[in-house]
Design an enzyme around this catalytic site. Structure first.
Site, short mmCIF file in Angstrom:
data_model
loop_
_atom_site.label_atom_id
_atom_site.label_comp_id
_atom_site.label_asym_id
_atom_site.label_seq_id
_atom_site.Cartn_x
_atom_site.Cartn_y
_atom_site.Cartn_z
N GLN A 1 -7.20 -1.08 -26.39
CA GLN A 1 -6.22 -1.08 -27.53
C GLN A 1 -4.67 -0.43 -27.09
O GLN A 1 -3.67 -1.01 -27.38
CB GLN A 1 -6.89 0.26 -28.54
N HIS B 1 0.28 -2.26 -26.03
CA HIS B 1 1.15 -1.04 -25.90
C HIS B 1 2.34 -1.56 -25.10
O HIS B 1 1.96 -1.11 -23.34
CB HIS B 1 1.31 0.29 -26.45
N GLN C 1 -8.13 3.70 -13.80
CA GLN C 1 -8.98 3.26 -11.97
C GLN C 1 -9.83 2.36 -12.38
O GLN C 1 -10.37 1.19 -13.54
CB GLN C 1 -10.04 3.94 -13.09
N SER C 2 -10.03 1.26 -11.08
CA SER C 2 -10.57 -0.02 -10.89
C SER C 2 -12.19 -0.28 -11.14
O SER C 2 -12.47 0.68 -10.46
CB SER C 2 -9.52 -0.65 -9.95
N ASN D 1 8.25 5.77 -22.11
CA ASN D 1 9.69 6.64 -23.24
C ASN D 1 9.76 7.09 -24.46
O ASN D 1 8.47 7.01 -25.13
CB ASN D 1 10.66 5.77 -22.37
N ALA D 2 10.59 8.34 -24.48
CA ALA D 2 10.49 8.61 -26.02
C ALA D 2 10.03 8.02 -27.03
O ALA D 2 9.72 7.65 -27.82
CB ALA D 2 10.86 9.92 -26.12
N ARG D 3 11.17 6.79 -26.53
CA ARG D 3 10.91 5.80 -28.04
C ARG D 3 9.61 5.31 -28.35
O ARG D 3 9.36 4.94 -28.89
CB ARG D 3 12.11 4.72 -27.59
N ARG E 1 -1.09 5.13 -33.21
CA ARG E 1 -2.02 5.49 -33.56
C ARG E 1 -2.52 6.65 -33.54
O ARG E 1 -3.60 7.63 -33.54
CB ARG E 1 -2.44 5.34 -31.86
C1 LIG Z 1 -4.26 0.13 -37.45
C2 LIG Z 1 -4.24 -1.48 -35.81
C3 LIG Z 1 -4.92 -1.69 -36.09
C4 LIG Z 1 -4.67 -3.21 -35.01
N1 LIG Z 1 -5.49 -4.01 -34.74
C5 LIG Z 1 -5.13 -4.96 -34.58
C6 LIG Z 1 -6.64 -6.86 -34.63
O1 LIG Z 1 -7.40 -6.95 -34.81
N2 LIG Z 1 -6.51 -7.52 -33.21
C7 LIG Z 1 -4.98 -7.56 -32.35
O2 LIG Z 1 -4.88 -8.31 -31.91
N3 LIG Z 1 -4.10 -6.38 -32.64
C8 LIG Z 1 -4.26 -5.48 -33.29
N4 LIG Z 1 -3.56 -4.00 -33.46
C9 LIG Z 1 -2.70 -4.44 -31.91
C10 LIG Z 1 -1.31 -4.68 -33.01
O3 LIG Z 1 -1.26 -5.98 -33.09
C11 LIG Z 1 -0.12 -4.11 -31.51
O4 LIG Z 1 -0.96 -5.31 -30.20
C12 LIG Z 1 -0.75 -2.90 -31.16
O5 LIG Z 1 -0.51 -2.31 -32.26
C13 LIG Z 1 0.91 -2.59 -29.93
O6 LIG Z 1 1.80 -2.37 -30.87
P1 LIG Z 1 3.43 -3.10 -30.66
O7 LIG Z 1 3.86 -4.52 -30.28
O8 LIG Z 1 4.25 -2.22 -32.18
O9 LIG Z 1 3.70 -2.15 -29.52
P2 LIG Z 1 4.69 -2.35 -28.08
O10 LIG Z 1 4.10 -3.67 -27.63
O11 LIG Z 1 4.48 -0.78 -27.55
O12 LIG Z 1 5.55 -2.32 -28.22
C14 LIG Z 1 7.06 -1.88 -29.40
C15 LIG Z 1 7.83 -2.67 -30.08
O13 LIG Z 1 8.71 -3.54 -28.66
C16 LIG Z 1 9.00 -5.04 -29.53
N5 LIG Z 1 8.59 -5.67 -28.70
C17 LIG Z 1 8.02 -5.16 -28.14
N6 LIG Z 1 7.59 -6.73 -27.19
C18 LIG Z 1 8.30 -7.61 -27.47
C19 LIG Z 1 8.11 -9.30 -27.73
N7 LIG Z 1 7.33 -9.68 -26.94
N8 LIG Z 1 9.24 -9.56 -28.84
C20 LIG Z 1 9.58 -9.01 -29.70
N9 LIG Z 1 9.66 -7.94 -29.65
C21 LIG Z 1 8.73 -7.29 -29.12
C22 LIG Z 1 8.58 -5.17 -31.02
O14 LIG Z 1 9.30 -4.33 -32.01
C23 LIG Z 1 7.45 -3.78 -31.11
O15 LIG Z 1 7.29 -3.29 -31.87
C24 LIG Z 1 -3.79 -3.17 -34.32
C25 LIG Z 1 -3.10 -2.06 -33.94
C26 LIG Z 1 -3.28 -1.01 -35.25
C27 LIG Z 1 -1.99 0.02 -34.86
#
Ligand SMILES: Cc1cc2nc3c(=O)[nH]c(=O)nc-3n(C[C@H](O)[C@H](O)[C@H](O)COP(=O)(O)OP(=O)(O)OC[C@H]3O[C@@H](n4cnc5c(N)ncnc54)[C@H](O)[C@@H]3O)c2cc1C
Length: 215
Positions: free
Chosen positions: A84, A88, A96-97, A164-166, A175
């Protein structure tokens, strides 16, 4: 085989973070932000640092927060959790591999909900059998990268994370939320507590929302 009950084995350390030559992380971020409206770089006092960070949050000018980085060393999480975590994408990871590290005494994270139920005995038997088969396969010449397929997802892993902090703020919001899965929530809460210690202004809103409201 070793069992970790819930988050019992979770260990999170903040091993590095961005420090300016003078001041602290909050000051680094505020002074970086200040340049957008000032003819010259200037040093900010504590009151201005606070004012500016709160303003940046309010206006959503979060790109400034990218100047501060945080590196954590984490152990005692399962591969369920690390899977999970690595979703991000705006972070750096070194894990760890299982190709190179032979798991001599595999450790498993077991959810609290399993203990004391009719399933507990069978659950532990499966962990034991999988660990034994893994060990025998590796000793019998099967490559670790193949033997590992038999290991359950609850197997413990270790990982270094840099955000990074953002991104860290974004990660924490997703999370630490009450509906997040318990293991990654415990990890995110630990990461927030440590970030708050070194950057209290940057993280005080999240600390109040997710730690003080849910002690
Ligand atoms: C409660 C919960 C349940 C979840 N359940 C599932 C599930 O059932 N199945 C599943 O597959 N995932 C699930 N996820 C994972 C979720 O879909 C995201 O993959 C994960 O939370 C990472 O979030 P993010 O993409 O916002 O974050 P990050 O990858 O950390 O990205 C941060 C931000 O950067 C921007 N960004 C990053 N990459 C791109 C890109 N390529 N294009 C455009 N903007 C971008 C977006 O604004 C994004 O919000 C779950 C997450 C949570 C919190």
């Amino acid at each position: 085989m070793e069992i970790c009950r819930g988050s019992q084995c979770l260990k999170v350390e903040l091993i590095a973070y961005s420090m300016p030559r003078e001041g602290d992380v909050d000051k680094l971020v505020a002074e970086s932000g200040a340049i957008s409206h000032a003819p010259e770089f200037r040093e900010l006092n504590e009151k201005r640092v606070r004012h500016l960070i709160l303003l940046l949050k309010k206006l959503g000018h979060e790109s400034v927060f990218e100047h501060a980085c945080f590196t954590y060393r984490v152990e005692g999480i399962s591969r369920v959790c690390s899977h999970q975590l690595v979703r991000h994408r705006l972070a750096s990871y070194t894990q760890q591999s299982q190709r190179y590290v032979k798991l001599r005494n595999p450790k498993f994270i077991v959810p609290e909900s399993i203990f004391g139920t009719e399933f507990e005995k069978e659950y532990f038997e499966i962990l034991e059998r999988a660990s034994n088969l893994y060990r025998r396969m590796v000793e019998g010449g099967i490559r670790k990268e193949d033997a590992r397929f038999v290991l359950p997802q609850g197997i413990e892993t270790k990982i270094i994370i840099t955000m990074n902090a953002r991104e860290l703020r974004h990660f924490i919001k997703l999370r630490c939320a009450p509906d997040a899965q318990w293991e990654i929530r415990a990890l995110a809460r630990s990461m927030l507590k440590l970030a708050y210690e070194v950057a209290p202004i940057l993280f005080e809103d999240l600390y109040e929302e997710y730690i003080e409201n849910y002690p």
